[in-house]
Design a protein around this motif. Structure first.
Motif, PDB file in Angstrom:
ATOM      1  N   CYS A  46       0.833  -1.205   0.000  1.00  0.00           N
ATOM      2  CA  CYS A  46       0.000   0.000   0.000  1.00  0.00           C
ATOM      3  C   CYS A  46       0.871   1.260   0.000  1.00  0.00           C
ATOM      4  N   LEU A  47       1.942   1.269   0.791  1.00  0.00           N
ATOM      5  CA  LEU A  47       2.835   2.430   0.818  1.00  0.00           C
ATOM      6  C   LEU A  47       3.498   2.645  -0.541  1.00  0.00           C
ATOM      7  N   TRP A  48       3.928   1.557  -1.168  1.00  0.00           N
ATOM      8  CA  TRP A  48       4.546   1.673  -2.487  1.00  0.00           C
ATOM      9  C   TRP A  48       3.546   2.188  -3.513  1.00  0.00           C
ATOM     10  N   ALA A  49       2.316   1.680  -3.490  1.00  0.00           N
ATOM     11  CA  ALA A  49       1.300   2.122  -4.442  1.00  0.00           C
ATOM     12  C   ALA A  49       0.944   3.593  -4.223  1.00  0.00           C
ATOM     13  N   LEU A  50       0.872   4.032  -2.981  1.00  0.00           N
ATOM     14  CA  LEU A  50       0.562   5.436  -2.700  1.00  0.00           C
ATOM     15  C   LEU A  50       1.660   6.362  -3.221  1.00  0.00           C
ATOM     16  N   TYR A  51       2.921   5.994  -2.968  1.00  0.00           N
ATOM     17  CA  TYR A  51       4.017   6.863  -3.416  1.00  0.00           C
ATOM     18  C   TYR A  51       4.148   6.839  -4.937  1.00  0.00           C
ATOM     19  N   LEU A  52       3.917   5.687  -5.556  1.00  0.00           N
ATOM     20  CA  LEU A  52       3.940   5.614  -7.014  1.00  0.00           C
ATOM     21  C   LEU A  52       2.848   6.495  -7.611  1.00  0.00           C
ATOM     22  N   SER A  53       1.668   6.506  -6.986  1.00  0.00           N
ATOM     23  CA  SER A  53       0.576   7.337  -7.477  1.00  0.00           C
ATOM     24  C   SER A  53       0.951   8.807  -7.458  1.00  0.00           C
ATOM     25  N   LEU A  54       1.663   9.232  -6.426  1.00  0.00           N
ATOM     26  CA  LEU A  54       2.091  10.626  -6.343  1.00  0.00           C
ATOM     27  C   LEU A  54       3.173  10.942  -7.369  1.00  0.00           C
ATOM     28  N   CYS A  55       4.103  10.008  -7.571  1.00  0.00           N
ATOM     29  CA  CYS A  55       5.189  10.248  -8.530  1.00  0.00           C
ATOM     30  C   CYS A  55       4.675  10.301  -9.961  1.00  0.00           C
ATOM     31  N   GLN A  56       3.591   9.613 -10.255  1.00  0.00           N
ATOM     32  CA  GLN A  56       3.067   9.614 -11.610  1.00  0.00           C
ATOM     33  C   GLN A  56       2.560  10.987 -12.034  1.00  0.00           C
ATOM     34  N   VAL A  57       2.138  11.808 -11.075  1.00  0.00           N
ATOM     35  CA  VAL A  57       1.622  13.142 -11.395  1.00  0.00           C
ATOM     36  C   VAL A  57       2.527  14.237 -10.830  1.00  0.00           C
ATOM     37  N   GLY A  58       3.671  13.850 -10.237  1.00  0.00           N
ATOM     38  CA  GLY A  58       4.546  14.822  -9.589  1.00  0.00           C
ATOM     39  C   GLY A  58       5.408  15.631 -10.524  1.00  0.00           C
ATOM     40  N   GLN A  59       5.529  15.188 -11.797  1.00  0.00           N
ATOM     41  CA  GLN A  59       6.267  15.920 -12.816  1.00  0.00           C
ATOM     42  C   GLN A  59       7.719  16.173 -12.367  1.00  0.00           C
ATOM     43  N   ASP A  60       8.256  17.356 -12.625  1.00  0.00           N
ATOM     44  CA  ASP A  60       9.683  17.602 -12.389  1.00  0.00           C
ATOM     45  C   ASP A  60      10.071  17.519 -10.921  1.00  0.00           C
ATOM     46  N   PHE A  61       9.154  17.797 -10.022  1.00  0.00           N
ATOM     47  CA  PHE A  61       9.502  17.847  -8.600  1.00  0.00           C
ATOM     48  C   PHE A  61       9.530  16.475  -7.941  1.00  0.00           C
ATOM     49  N   LEU A  62       9.131  15.443  -8.654  1.00  0.00           N
ATOM     50  CA  LEU A  62       9.175  14.084  -8.108  1.00  0.00           C
ATOM     51  C   LEU A  62       9.945  13.153  -9.042  1.00  0.00           C
ATOM     52  N   ARG A  63      10.985  13.687  -9.666  1.00  0.00           N
ATOM     53  CA  ARG A  63      11.821  12.899 -10.568  1.00  0.00           C
ATOM     54  C   ARG A  63      13.270  12.893 -10.135  1.00  0.00           C
ATOM     55  N   PHE A  64      13.502  13.033  -8.850  1.00  0.00           N
ATOM     56  CA  PHE A  64      14.860  12.951  -8.337  1.00  0.00           C
ATOM     57  C   PHE A  64      15.276  11.489  -8.212  1.00  0.00           C
ATOM     58  N   GLN A  65      16.589  11.274  -8.093  1.00  0.00           N
ATOM     59  CA  GLN A  65      17.075   9.899  -7.962  1.00  0.00           C
ATOM     60  C   GLN A  65      16.602   9.249  -6.674  1.00  0.00           C
ATOM     61  N   TRP A  66      16.430  10.053  -5.621  1.00  0.00           N
ATOM     62  CA  TRP A  66      16.000   9.429  -4.363  1.00  0.00           C
ATOM     63  C   TRP A  66      14.548   8.963  -4.452  1.00  0.00           C
ATOM     64  N   ASP A  67      13.723   9.585  -5.317  1.00  0.00           N
ATOM     65  CA  ASP A  67      12.362   9.098  -5.522  1.00  0.00           C
ATOM     66  C   ASP A  67      12.373   7.749  -6.220  1.00  0.00           C
ATOM     67  N   SER A  68      13.206   7.608  -7.249  1.00  0.00           N
ATOM     68  CA  SER A  68      13.337   6.317  -7.923  1.00  0.00           C
ATOM     69  C   SER A  68      13.899   5.258  -6.984  1.00  0.00           C
ATOM     70  N   LEU A  69      14.856   5.642  -6.159  1.00  0.00           N
ATOM     71  CA  LEU A  69      15.438   4.697  -5.206  1.00  0.00           C
ATOM     72  C   LEU A  69      14.404   4.246  -4.186  1.00  0.00           C
ATOM     73  N   LEU A  70      13.567   5.163  -3.716  1.00  0.00           N
ATOM     74  CA  LEU A  70      12.546   4.795  -2.741  1.00  0.00           C
ATOM     75  C   LEU A  70      11.517   3.856  -3.353  1.00  0.00           C
ATOM     76  N   LEU A  71      11.145   4.084  -4.619  1.00  0.00           N
ATOM     77  CA  LEU A  71      10.184   3.193  -5.264  1.00  0.00           C
ATOM     78  C   LEU A  71      10.777   1.806  -5.479  1.00  0.00           C
ATOM     79  N   GLU A  72      12.033   1.739  -5.887  1.00  0.00           N
ATOM     80  CA  GLU A  72      12.645   0.427  -6.101  1.00  0.00           C
ATOM     81  C   GLU A  72      12.857  -0.310  -4.784  1.00  0.00           C
ATOM     82  N   ALA A  73      13.379   0.392  -3.792  1.00  0.00           N
ATOM     83  CA  ALA A  73      13.545  -0.243  -2.476  1.00  0.00           C
ATOM     84  C   ALA A  73      12.195  -0.594  -1.868  1.00  0.00           C
TER      85      ALA A  73
END
Length: 625
Positions: free
Chosen positions: A110-137
């Motif tokens: 559920c936590l992964w799905a919630l954060y993925l949902s935010l990153c899908q619409v976060g545009q430039d402000f949610l495209r940092f490497q730490w966002d990708s790392l958090l989704l993969e981890a």
């Protein structure tokens, strides 16, 4: 198997804490970043509901929970939907951090799905490497965490060693990939061993002690560069060592990154050319990959052997997931050198394309290029003659202000401002929207810059004109008396970054239209449902507080609850009487004859003692009389 339990529990607890901070940090910034009048309004990219398409097909096309609101009957606008997802994620992560039963695979999914949902619409402000790392981890956490909420009792799974191996593989890709990227980028700072000297100065948001590290001797900073490269290139293969102590040593070395020994190679780095490094890298990468393959195969075979017959299917599923997690990351990493990109198998590319939108695997190259620090400085004016600098809360601006302590908060606008300074304004469309919002005097956007209205020079009325200039920043040097710095930075004007504009300016309007940021329809009023009113109440309590203060308060709350739980468990545990452990029946059966013999011998000894006492009494003088 028991050796895996403690690292697994620590990993799950750490992921819950990270999720909590990530959701809370994003929540306080939503109105200014994604609100109806924010920098990048989410309603402009919100996925639309298509009733004629199946739900699973829409989820695959737009993997976000935001568009499910109307289907669930939630009367919320896009901004409120994002706030609801953030609050739900922060509360769920808080529960997982405090309660061990909630560190479950379903909760982390559920936590992964919630954060993925935010990153899908976060545009430039949610495209940092730490966002990708958090989704993969976070996805790996779903595999590592136990599935206990659907069962009555907890059980240690035999495939835990396989799933936890994937965590080691992710850590290896993060560190080893970053180390290789540093030298593969041909950056002269890394090859000249001066990167550490500039790294702390060029951080996205420097820390207060970065200035003091900058004052260390050059030879020590060069030694630190060598130590960092060794830690990121030579140490990561030890993550797959068959000896547990070697794996732990590699982990602690990676965490500490502390160099204490001066090596002769540090003074002879000029003779180690890039071509020699390329040959050395080919020699090291091959054995490293084979060590990883053998390590994974060993873990999988051992897990399948120990699995019961009914669990062989589960082990096969985890074997497939492990192979997929091994192969897919090769695709993004191959982009670092085009010569290797053509060697990727088509089947691997196809597998990666199927999950690319879910951001399950990524390539990481932290600090691959280190150079000077450039900053964009915003200035406003009422008459186009007198200009006043607009200072941000976190990023460098005023040369006399010390760098702040921000962690664990992530001020995304300040980070993007530092990234924008590395290129042109045309490469950052959101910057045009930021200028437009400040000219309009949008309060939510202003709070991203300064929550204290006294620190914002245009709090009474928005500026009529805005412009941006590019400056080069350097840390100042230590005074001769070794006193603290009076000014932390020195800066020089470089060039114009954004021309002076005002509302209605053709240049501004043209760039807004070019990037699709111009309003084409009026903003609809916010819903007035009970849930929307509750969200507004929560927002009203935090909107005037700085983001780092909100997260520090959350951290203090978690620490207080943990301390209270520890003290309470200690008091209650001390009052309870320790029960006598029940002895096995076999031991009881053996103990019963021994007890009978002991009682019989004690009775016999008692009779003998009584007879001896009678004889002594008969021999006494009083008895003879």
């Amino acid at each position: 198997m028991g050796e895996t339990r403690l690292p697994r529990h620590m990993f799950l607890w750490s992921m819950a804490i990270i999720y909590m901070f990530a959701f809370a940090s994003l929540y306080v910034q939503i109105p200014g970043l994604y609100g109806n009048e924010g920098v990048l309004p989410v309603r402009l990219v919100e996925p639309r509901v298509d009733g004629s398409r199946p739900v699973l097909e829409q989820i695959h096309a737009h993997p976000s929970l935001l568009w499910l609101g109307p289907r669930l009957g939630l009367d919320l606008d896009a901004q409120q939907a994002m706030e609801l997802l953030c609050l739900a994620g922060a509360l769920l992560a808080l529960g997982a951090a405090l309660l061990e039963p909630l560190r479950d695979s379903l909760v982390f999914f559920c936590l992964w799905a919630l954060y993925l949902s935010l990153c899908q619409v976060g545009q430039d402000f949610l495209r940092f490497q730490w966002d990708s790392l958090l989704l993969e981890a976070g996805f790996l956490t779903v595999l590592v965490a136990p599935l206990n909420l659907l069962r009555w009792r907890s059980a240690f799974r035999q495939h835990d060693a396989v799933t936890f191996w994937l965590v080691r593989w992710l850590l290896f890709r993060l560190t080893f990939g970053s180390g290789v990227a540093k030298l593969a980028s041909h950056c002269p700072s890394w090859w000249g061993l001066t990167a550490v000297k500039h790294m702390f100065e060029a951080q996205g948001i420097p820390l207060p002690w970065s200035w003091f590290i900058q004052q260390l001797p050059d030879w020590y900073l060069k030694l630190g560069t060598v130590g960092l490269l060794v830690t990121e290139i030579a140490v990561p293969p030890l993550y797959f060592a068959p000896i547990r102590h070697l794996r732990l040593a590699a982990f602690y070395i990676q965490v500490c990154v502390c160099v204490c020994v001066v090596t002769p190679a540090a003074a002879k780095h000029e003779s180690f050319t890039q071509q020699q490094f390329g040959n050395w890298l080919k020699l090291v990468t091959g054995p490293t990959i084979w060590v990883g393959v053998l390590s994974l195969t060993w873990e999988v075979v051992a897990a399948i052997i120990n699995l019961p017959n009914w669990s062989v299917g589960v082990g096969t599923v985890y074997k497939i997931l492990s192979d997929w997690s091994w192969c897919c990351p090769q695709v993004p990493y191959s982009s670092m050198e085009q010569v290797y990109s053509s060697k990727i198998l088509p089947e691997v590319r196809q597998a990666y394309s199927l999950v690319e939108r879910y951001r399950l695997v990524s390539a990481y190259s932290l600090d691959s290029r280190v150079g000077g620090r450039s900053e964009v400085v915003l200035e406003g004016s009422m008459d186009k003659n007198t200009w006043t600098e607009i200072e941000f809360m976190y990023k460098p601006g005023n040369v006399g202000v010390a760098p702040p302590v921000v962690a664990p908060h992530q001020p995304r606008l300040d980070w993007q401002m530092s990234q924008a300074a590395q290129g042109l304004a045309e490469q950052s469309p959101w910057f045009t929207s930021l200028v437009h919002c400040l000219l309009q005097g949008n309060k939510d956007v202003v709070r991203l810059i300064q929550t204290d209205s006294a620190q914002y020079p245009f709090s009474q009325a928005p500026p009529v004109y805005l412009r941006a200039s590019l400056y080069q920043y350097w840390f100042t040097q230590t005074a001769q008396d070794w006193s603290g710095p009076k000014e932390w930075w020195r800066r020089d004007y470089s060039e114009e970054f954004y021309p002076a504009v005002q509302l209605g300016d053709p240049t501004l309007e043209g760039m807004l239209n070019q990037h699709g940021l111009k309003e084409t329809f009026p903003i609809q009023p916010s819903p007035d449902s009970p849930l929307a009113q509750a969200l507004k109440q929560v927002r009203g309590h935090v909107q005037t507080l700085p983001g780092h203060l909100v997260l520090w308060s959350l951290l203090a709350t978690v620490a207080t609850i943990w301390l209270f739980k520890t003290l309470l468990s200690g008091v209650l545990g001390g009052r309870k009487a320790k029960p006598t452990p029940a002895e096995p029946k076999a031991k009881k059966a053996k103990a019963q004859p021994a007890a009978k013999n002991a009682s019989a011998s004690s009775l016999k000894a008692g009779r003998e003692n009584s007879e001896e006492s009678r004889r002594d009494a008969d021999k006494s003088p009083k008895k003879r009389k």
